[in-house]
Design an enzyme around this catalytic site. Structure first.
Site, PDB file in Angstrom:
ATOM      1  N   HIS A 128      -0.982  -4.775 -11.352  1.00  0.00           N
ATOM      2  CA  HIS A 128      -0.507  -4.666  -9.970  1.00  0.00           C
ATOM      3  C   HIS A 128      -1.639  -5.057  -9.015  1.00  0.00           C
ATOM      4  O   HIS A 128      -2.783  -4.704  -9.239  1.00  0.00           O
ATOM      5  CB  HIS A 128      -0.067  -3.209  -9.717  1.00  0.00           C
ATOM      6  N   SER A 183       4.103  -5.632  -3.196  1.00  0.00           N
ATOM      7  CA  SER A 183       4.315  -4.205  -3.417  1.00  0.00           C
ATOM      8  C   SER A 183       5.212  -3.636  -2.306  1.00  0.00           C
ATOM      9  O   SER A 183       6.299  -4.157  -2.079  1.00  0.00           O
ATOM     10  CB  SER A 183       2.978  -3.492  -3.530  1.00  0.00           C
ATOM     11  N   ALA A 184       4.736  -2.600  -1.570  1.00  0.00           N
ATOM     12  CA  ALA A 184       5.555  -2.085  -0.462  1.00  0.00           C
ATOM     13  C   ALA A 184       5.807  -3.197   0.553  1.00  0.00           C
ATOM     14  O   ALA A 184       6.829  -3.202   1.241  1.00  0.00           O
ATOM     15  CB  ALA A 184       4.864  -0.902   0.204  1.00  0.00           C
ATOM     16  N   GLY A 243       0.834  -1.200   0.000  1.00  0.00           N
ATOM     17  CA  GLY A 243       0.000   0.000   0.000  1.00  0.00           C
ATOM     18  C   GLY A 243       0.863   1.241   0.000  1.00  0.00           C
ATOM     19  O   GLY A 243       0.555   2.234   0.661  1.00  0.00           O
ATOM     20  N   ALA A 244       1.973   1.189  -0.743  1.00  0.00           N
ATOM     21  CA  ALA A 244       2.845   2.350  -0.962  1.00  0.00           C
ATOM     22  C   ALA A 244       3.411   2.926   0.339  1.00  0.00           C
ATOM     23  O   ALA A 244       3.797   4.087   0.380  1.00  0.00           O
ATOM     24  CB  ALA A 244       2.088   3.450  -1.735  1.00  0.00           C
ATOM     25  N   ASP A 254       2.494  -4.943 -14.027  1.00  0.00           N
ATOM     26  CA  ASP A 254       2.606  -4.228 -12.752  1.00  0.00           C
ATOM     27  C   ASP A 254       2.635  -2.707 -12.920  1.00  0.00           C
ATOM     28  O   ASP A 254       2.151  -1.977 -12.070  1.00  0.00           O
ATOM     29  CB  ASP A 254       3.892  -4.658 -12.018  1.00  0.00           C
TER      30      ASP A 254
END
Length: 534
Positions: free
Chosen positions: A434, A206-207, A119-120, A331
């Protein structure tokens, strides 16, 4: 003997850990029956650390008296809502959830899989999004199908998790310390839940995938992690480490009326947490010249403690950790579509000039020469007048390569190069954007079957088999679950697995997008840096 036969009879129908003794006190979860001789204990909301102090490392939980009923998810960490107009969650958020399968007998010595959400570094929770009371990160399907314990954890995000001046007054990485505290808690306590503390696998996306990589590289986890899986994110991604944290801290300080001199850190520590969180928004007014990936500004910092050096110099710390890393072939789409909205249009053509502007932003420190070299690599196979589809696909490929695929390949090379006992595996997921992989890894085609076709159940079954086999043995092909294709080690000729719903052994390839990997990792860096006038 009536007593004996009764207890044997009950033993077959009911398996549970009952009350579990942990370092903080006793906890009791919920026992669910999944089928004949298959039960599961689910613990939600066990604290692994105390309520964290502002911009401080997490501290040990003081413990509790009596039996804590661990039945409900706790709030996610304080964060922006998805449209970034308001906040949700709480500062009291350092909790984890545990799924323990009992197949035929009460669990003992099971492999443990610890999930770190993405979630960045701005959003996310240990339970994931809730769709019709079915939480995305419910570990139930993985635990049941793979006979492994699944743990999901919460960690601070946004300004409260990652704001840093790059100095000791505001060192940063608080969210990474939270993850580390949860891993250490699992290592110390999971034996009481029937888990094997010597066989812990981290996985994340992701993150969260980058976080998994950071946790294997920090010296603070020595001896605690056996294996790791990074999905669409590694420590080397361009958004993984903040280059100039002080600049971001000053921007946040200005938004919350704090001075930007020596008093800044003290002022930020006293500022209302909601105001601080709102000040850490992501600028989505992106354009090809200012791509969204360059605005993912809250992430890890080289602090001399959690990360003693740049991640690329820390792979020796993961020498005995088995590692899977991979990406989805689209992605970059989610990100590139913010920068060049026309790529999603069936009607509007994507202007080649936009593509060049985006490449110029990605290669900015090399000036015009960097952009021209990049463009010639990406347009090499075009006809003189490329069609609409070619330009759009190329835009997505550029985003995917720069933001995810090339850094992931670089991480795999570094892992393989420094590995002693650790094995290395590489994959690419075909036809996936993504975050598309999450629903399959967490078995949604089984828990919510109406939303999916049989082919979706196939790919979900394959994924859970590969992931849980790997958690058990360090080899995705071995571990009791059948797989559709033998996945070779990355170290044998840079081989990788292509994940797809109708896979067979023809889905093994080598040297993933080699021309592009070479461009970003060796051709571009060897160009001279641009002077200011360019």
């Amino acid at each position: 003997d009536v007593g004996l036969s009764l207890s044997v009879h009950l033993g077959c129908s009911y398996r549970s850990l009952g009350v579990v003794y942990t370092e903080g006190g006793m906890v009791e979860g919920k026992n669910i029956r999944l089928g004949w001789s298959r039960h599961m204990d689910v613990f939600r909301g066990i604290p692994f650390a105390d309520i964290p102090g502002r911009f401080e490392k997490p501290k040990k939980h003081p413990g509790w008296d009596g039996v804590m009923k661990a039945m409900e998810y706790k709030p996610r960490c304080l964060q922006l809502n998805l449209i970034m107009t308001d906040t949700r969650g709480s500062e009291d958020c350092l909790y984890l959830n545990i799924w323990v399968p009992h197949q035929g007998a009460v669990a003992s010595h099971l492999p443990v899989m610890v999930w770190i959400y993405g979630g960045a570094f701005l959003f996310g929770g240990s339970m994931g999004a809730n769709i019709l009371n079915n939480y995305l990160y419910s570990g139930q399907e993985i635990a049941d199908r793979g006979n492994v314990i699944v743990v999901t954890l919460g960690y601070r995000v946004g300004t409260l998790g990652f704001l840093s001046t790059g100095e000791s007054d505001l060192p940063g990485n608080y969210g990474l310390w939270d993850q580390q505290a949860a891993i250490a808690w699992v290592h110390r306590n999971i034996r009481s839940f029937g888990g094997d503390p010597g066989n812990i696998t981290l996985f994340g996306e992701s993150a969260g995938g980058a976080s998994v990589n950071f946790q294997t590289l920090t010296p603070h986890n020595k001896g605690m992690i056996r294996r790791a899986i990074s999905q669409s994110g590694v420590a080397l991604c361009p958004w993984g480490v903040i280059k100039n944290p002080r600049k971001i801290a000053e921007e946040v300080a200005l938004k919350v009326n704090c001075p930007t001199d020596s008093r800044m850190a003290a002022c930020l520590k006293l500022t209302d947490s909601v105001q601080l969180t709102l000040a850490g928004t992501l600028n989505l007014n992106s354009s090809p010249d200012n791509p969204v990936v360059n605005n993912l500004v809250l992430s890890a910092v080289v602090d001399g403690d959690f990360l003693p050096d740049h991640p690329s110099n820390l792979f020796h710390n993961a020498a005995n950790i088995d590692y899977i890393a991979g990406v989805n072939d689209m992605d970059g789409h989610l990100f590139t579509a913010f920068d060049i909205p026309s790529i999603n249009s069936m009607v509007v053509d994507t202007d080649v000039a936009d593509l060049k502007r985006m490449l110029a932003a990605y290669t900015s420190d090399k000036g015009i020469k960097g952009m021209e070299e990049a463009f010639s690599v990406y347009s090499a196979d075009w006809s003189t007048t490329p069609d609409r589809e070619t330009v759009k696909t190329t835009a997505v490929d550029i985003g995917t390569d720069y933001i995810f695929l090339v850094p992931t390949q670089a991480a795999l090379y570094l892992h393989a190069k420094h590995a002693t006992t650790g094995r290395t595996y590489s994959y690419i997921w075909m036809g996936a954007d993504h975050v598309d992989d999450l629903q399959y890894v967490f078995g949604k085609p089984f828990s919510t079957p109406l939303g999916y076709w049989p082919r979706h159940r196939d790919v979900s079954r394959y994924m859970i088999a590969y992931w849980t086999n790997f958690a058990k043995t360090g080899d995705p092909n071995q571990g009791g679950s059948k797989v559709p294709a033998t996945w070779p080690l990355f170290t044998s000729r840079d081989q990788y697995l292509e994940i797809h719903h109708d896979m067979d052994r023809s889905y093994v390839h080598q040297k993933m997008r080699m021309r592009f990997v070479k461009f970003w990792t060796s051709v571009l860096p060897s160009l001279p840096n641009a002077t200011k006038s360019e």
